[in-house]
Structure formats: C-alpha cells, structure tokens
Design an enzyme around this catalytic site. Sequence first.
Site, mmCIF file in Angstrom:
data_model
loop_
_atom_site.group_PDB
_atom_site.id
_atom_site.type_symbol
_atom_site.label_atom_id
_atom_site.label_comp_id
_atom_site.label_asym_id
_atom_site.label_seq_id
_atom_site.Cartn_x
_atom_site.Cartn_y
_atom_site.Cartn_z
ATOM 1 N N GLY A 29 0.806 -1.219 0.000
ATOM 2 C CA GLY A 29 0.000 0.000 0.000
ATOM 3 C C GLY A 29 0.832 1.259 0.000
ATOM 4 O O GLY A 29 0.547 2.213 -0.717
ATOM 5 N N ASP A 504 20.519 31.775 38.710
ATOM 6 C CA ASP A 504 19.667 30.781 39.366
ATOM 7 C C ASP A 504 20.429 29.447 39.376
ATOM 8 O O ASP A 504 21.408 29.264 38.639
ATOM 9 C CB ASP A 504 18.356 30.660 38.581
ATOM 10 C CG ASP A 504 17.470 29.557 39.102
ATOM 11 O OD1 ASP A 504 17.254 29.499 40.318
ATOM 12 O OD2 ASP A 504 17.004 28.739 38.282
#
Length: 738
Positions: A29, A504
């Site tokens: 297919g 941070d």
Amino acid sequence: MRLIIVSNRLPLTAARQGSGVELKRSIGGLSTGLSSYLESYERASQRFEEKLWIGWAGPGLAEGDPELLRRFAEHEAHPVFLSEESIENFYQGFCNKTIWPLFHFFPGYARFESAYWPDYIRINERFAQAVLEKARPGDSVWIHDYHLMLLPELLRRERPGLSIGFFLHIPFPSFEIFRLLPGRWREAILRGMLGANLIGFHTYDYTQAFLRCVLRLLGYEHRLGRILADSRLIKVDTFPMGIDFDRFQETALGEAAREEKRKVLAAARKRKILLSVDRLDYTKGILQRLQGFEDFLEKNPSWRKRVNLILVLVPSRIGIELYDEMKRSIDENIGRINGRFGSPDWTPVLYEYRAKSLVELTALYSAADAALITPLRDGMNLIAKEYLASREDETGVLILSEMAGASQELGEALLVNPYSREEISEAIRSALEMSESDQIARNRPMRRRLQDFTIFRWADDFLTKLAEAGLEQQKQDAVFLSAADRGRVLLDFRQARRRLLLLDYDGTLVPLVRRIGEASPRPELVLLLGKLASLPNTETVVVSGRPREILDRWLGGLPLALVAEHGAWHRRVGDEWRPLKPLKAEWKKSLKPLLQVHVDRLPGSFVEEKEFSLAWHYRAAAPELAQVRMKELLDDLVQWTAKAEIQVLQGNKVVELRNASLSKADAALSIVAKNPYDFILAIGDDSTDEDLFRGLPGNAYSMRIGEAPTLARFNLRSYLDALDLLKDMAKALPIDPV
C-alpha cells in the site's frame, strides 16, 4: 529543493536477468500509494523541484554495481545495500518479531531478543548515512514506518536544520503495551521519532497513545499536539491515508476488469459473493472471519448454496514458523467448513493463496455483494477503501472491523468486533439482505469522503504541515539568543569596568532532576563557578530557591555570594547569612497539613519545608495524575490564602508558598544598589526568576531558559547554553591571583 522519501523498501525491486538488471514495481500500500503521488507531476511538483526515494535494494544484490545504480537512478531511486545477517536480526527479528506484534497489541507473540537491538540501531545508522550523502540544504526528508524509528534523531544530530517528517503506518500501542519494551529501547524509539519536525499517525487514537507515552516515559508535555523538547518544536498530528480513488474506479470500469468480472459472476452462478482479501498475517483476523462465516451458515440454513465466500490470501513471511502454523490452521478451517456444509454442486469457501493484479482485484471488488474486512488490529486498511472506490454504482456492503484505522472514517459501514463470531455472522446476514437503496445510502457519503481525501490529499496535507512546522521552528528560534547577540554580550562583558552575574541554580546551572537531592553540582560546575568568582571586578551571585543549608553545603566553599529561599537569606563573600527583611513563618503550621494531604493523594510527590516557605514537588509523580492533583491543590490554596500575606507560585513541577513580600527582585536590587555595575547578567529558568528580571535596570542582560514568555531580554535553549556562555566569560578575562 527536493523531497527525499525514505522507507525500508524501494518502490522497485531489482533482479538480475543475464547481464542486465530488471526492475519490477514493489507490492504494498505504501509503495503503490506514494508512487502514484510522485508520478502525478501536477501534484508532486507544486512544492518540490526534484524527488528521490531511498530504501533497501533487496536481497542478493552487489553494492557498487554500476548497472544497478544506473537503473535505479533512472527512476529517481537510491538503493541501500544490507547484508543478509543484518537483515535477519533487523527485519525478520526486531521489526517483525518485536515491533510488529507489540504495536498490533499481540504482546504474547513479541520476542525481546537482545541480539536484535544492535542491528536495528546499525541499520538505522546505515540509512542515516545514505540520506546524509544525498541531502542538500533546503531538502525535506519524509521517513516512513516502524523500520526506521531511530532515523529522525540520527539525522537531526548531524543536520540540525534539516526538515524531517516521520509517518508511522501501523498502530501505535497504548502506554501499557509500549512499556513492555526494555527501558533503553523504548526511550530510544521515542527520542528517535522526536527527531522529526512533524510526526504523523493514521488515527487520533494512535496520536494520543504516542503523546501519552512521551509524557509518561520522557516527561514532555504537549499543547494541542505541540511538544517542546530541548527547546525544539515537534508537531504530532493525525493524517488518515487515502488511496488513488480515480485509479481504482477507472480500472474497475475498464474493459479488462469488466471481462474478469464477467468470469467471476459466471463462476458464482447467481450466488451472492462475500469477498475477503488480505495478506497472511495473525493481525488480520482471518480465522475469526472464517468462524464468523461458519456461524452464519449454521444459523441461517436458508442461505446455504446461495452464497460463496471468496477468500484471497496474499503469501507473507513464508518460512516463519508462526505464519506457517497459521496457514495450516486456515487450511484446516476452510476444509472443515467446506466438508460440513458443502455439496457436490456448492463449495462455501473458494480459496486462493496468491497475489492478485490490480485488474483482478478491482474485478473482484466490483463483483462482490459484500466485502468482509475484519482485522484484529490494523493501522489503516486500504482494502476497505479500494472496495468502495471500485463500486461505481455505489452498491455493495462493507463489513469492517472497528479495530481497523479506516473505521474512524468509514462509520457508515457495518462495523463489527472482529473477535466476536456472532457479530460477524449477524453482519453477514444484514449485508446479504440489505436493500440496494440502503446500500447506496451508506456507500455514497463514504465514497464522497474517499474521493475528497485521496492519497494525494494525504501527502499534500502532511508535506504542507511539515513546511509549516519548519516555519514555526524558525519563528521560535528567533526568540533565542543569536550568535550576534551572544557576541555582543561577551564584548560588553570584557569591556565593562564592574560586572555582576546573577545566576539561578536548578534548571540554570544544573538540569532539573526528579529528586531534589540529586542536583548537587558536578566538579566541573564548581570549577567554573570558582573561575567566574575569581575574575577581576566581577561579583558572582547564585540566587536560588534552595534552603541556605544546602547552598552552604554545595557552594559555601566558593568566593561567591549566595541568596537562599528566593531572597529570604543573603550571604556576601566572607560574611554570615543575614535575612533580607523581617519575615514570619507561623503560617506554615496551618498550610503544611494541607500540602501533606495532597502528598498522600499523589504518590511520588513530597513537601519540602524551608525556613520561610513551603514547596510541594511532584516531578517524580505520574504526570497525568499530577496535573489533576496540582489543579486541586491550587483550588484549595486559593481559599486558604485569600486573606493571608502568602503568595502561591507555580514553578517547574513544583507549587511553592512564600511570604508575599519575598522575591528575588528584592535580593537583586539590594545587590545592585551597593555598587555601580556597568554590566549585569541574570539567568533563570522559571516564574520565580521573573521577579529577578523585573527588578533589573533596563541595560541589564536577562535570559530565561526555554521558550516560555518572559520579561527577560533573551531566551536560551537549555541550561547547557547557559553553561557554554559562562565558560566563554570565564575565558574572556584573566583570573585575579589568589
């Protein structure tokens, strides 16, 4: 600009014929459908100037054969040559004995042989090499199916800017099935597929199953099918594959098919024809189909001698024991049915074990009164669509398994549970007794749908979405720190008289981890921070939400300033910890029990208590349930904190409660106010760092990790980019002698 299609097999199969090479069209297919698309010049040329298909050439072919390469090149194909040993473990092994049964929900048939995996990796690497040899800037690569699930990431590593699409043509299993794969394999498969810009599935269910596996196993959440992984956008969507509708309809109407149809009808002797066409495979439900037909004949004696089941089986994987056993069982069932109900003038099941040409197939489709297509699980199933396309008069009845992907488009068919012989039996009776007007009423909307959503529409939709995904990625890339901006930051850093770095910790200097105790700094990070802190006229400050005891233990020996609990505590170099402002902590006594209730309701979550704040962490919890519990907690906290001076913050997999007057901005301002800095850099990764960015002067360089909207001037892709920038800064200036 070219389209490069990559699949396990080429659409052409080569065979030696004397001194020459003969090429034949491959059966399947995918091959048939995509070949139709590419051969349609009007459609295929809309976006791409050229096309190339890369795939395995087939067994027994010599690599480097100039005649072979020339013949393939004539058809815009580039062969990949694989050894028989590799094929055994790769194709027969991992693909067909592990992935195929598992992804089709047959875990009992799946084999998890350790020898399969290295060859699966090796073959994917071989395909990557072949693609990289051919790919040019601006090309789009479209990879197909389960044989090459690692290929997108392999290509992404070498060509980060390459436009890559991936389509899976088989089902994607539920999380409970997929997790049966060994941990290393399943994560590699997911990461491999995520190397694509666009990932496509046949149905919404498969799409959602994939997204859930990505969330549960890799921790990546999605928003309407958009995944952000390492600051790269991946789109996941549903594209039901169609067929070349006109080709089947025109072939069925052609004289060759009409003549073949006359032969079929003549052999049927005015009996009704029930048609079943499939490849020999345990996923197709052929035995259950036969049992359903047997049940129909048993319960409906009036239909005996009035109907034939024409069963066409296409040989598949000959020589594999499981398939050989299934073939024997099918033969035995057909023999039993024919022996039980047959007579000298009537054979209930007419059985053919061979492949059919397109003309033969369309003749059968147009002759059959009903098609019985009942796979136990199927990615799409194009046979159902081919049957409808061949019915130009809009008659006929489609009996379709609800487990086939096509069932989601073909809802007017008679849908059955393929495991229920009773449902199959009843559907056969309904189909044979259905009036012609009812048949047309059911088939007309399905045929119209198939006519609109053809293989061409499917391919165009996917490639359009792939192009859009590339453009969206470019827009996203624009928000990240560019090479020019990075150079300007480094230049300003070198030329500044006095510098301040506000960094941070979690998610910025180290990656986010499932358990907070696992984030201790590696020796390389300690060394880097030490270098930065020793640069002349440079003050380095780690501004973290961590408690001061942890920061002391991890970073206390370095000559840098520390800010703990988002600004509650501040410690300058060589000084003691000092509170930034008077704070109260009595509120924790009433709120900690509430957080603990939600810990009890979410395994894997926990409460972290700090001196002036509480944090409910849920990074290690099951992500789907965590989202539910997190929303419930936020609802509860709204009531508890409505009249209190308490702020509720949503961080990265954490809900934090703190004094409303507390923020990183206060800490930053207290530092900035003490010295006239002419260069300030602040880097953070979540919403608590937005306070920090807000409190900085306008000329400061602020950067947030990730794609999220931010007050920062720039975004960085990951903590690794932040470390790379800091490393370059550490090299930019001489270190002060100790």
